[in-house]
Write an enzyme that holds these catalytic residues in place. Sequence first.
Site, short mmCIF file in Angstrom:
data_model
loop_
_atom_site.label_atom_id
_atom_site.label_comp_id
_atom_site.label_asym_id
_atom_site.label_seq_id
_atom_site.Cartn_x
_atom_site.Cartn_y
_atom_site.Cartn_z
CB SER A 141 17.00 4.91 59.24
OG SER A 141 17.78 5.94 59.67
CE1 TYR A 154 16.07 9.35 62.68
CE2 TYR A 154 17.72 8.59 60.74
CZ TYR A 154 16.80 9.20 61.02
OH TYR A 154 16.07 8.82 59.67
#
Length: 259
Positions: A141, A154
Amino acid sequence: MIAYDFREKVALITGAGGGLGRAAAVRLATAGAQIIAADREEKAIRQLMNVLPGNHRAVVKDLRPALAAKDVVGEAMELTGRLDILINSAGVCHFSQINEISPEEWDEVLEIDLRSMHFLSVAAAEAMDGGTGGRIVNLGSNAGRKGRSNGAHYAAAKAAVASLTESLAMAYGPKQITVNTVCPAVVLTGMWKQNFAELMRITAKTPEQLTAGWVEATPLKRLGTPEDVANLITFLASDDASFITGQTINVCGGFMLTC
């Protein structure tokens, strides 16, 4: 769209029931690959089976238990007898302020986004034929490229994915197995219903305001689609990418230039 030939190839795709995993499954199946679609949501995986062209297999599995990742590869080998491609798409994302992350939420993110990827990748690489090699593509990501105060767990997991990719590429390069990471920016998949709720609580912005801000920050002035990401995954899984390994590649419309 570039046409690839994946006939005679078997691809195991985790998180295949929705979002980026589903798009990758459709793209690879359309190019002739046999798909082993793994997801913890049985309904979603059955729906995918109904739309994929060709003959494919489904594995319903929750990857959070420590040994589940190895079990998925074992089941895949029992079903098809070979494995050529692994797409690590299963993942979870939470947005929480850094001083509000609970131990349970931290563990969930790291278990699914990082730990399961490690054990799945190792098991898959060990199962791949050393003579013909293989392809492993990990979903990272843009959050892993810079810290995120509203999603530190995350961001940390996805940053670690890039390092894990390099380690795997070094370890399994002699078997002609390439390992690369694809890093999308915002792609509005089904996961974003929860993400929007969490971000609204933190930022007091509506989904429409948040989306408009991301579009404005993206030089191409649009958000990505699952198909945009699947196109890069497909290339990295193909023979055309046989000399590309250990890389982390953005697919973000230039978002990382401005964020």
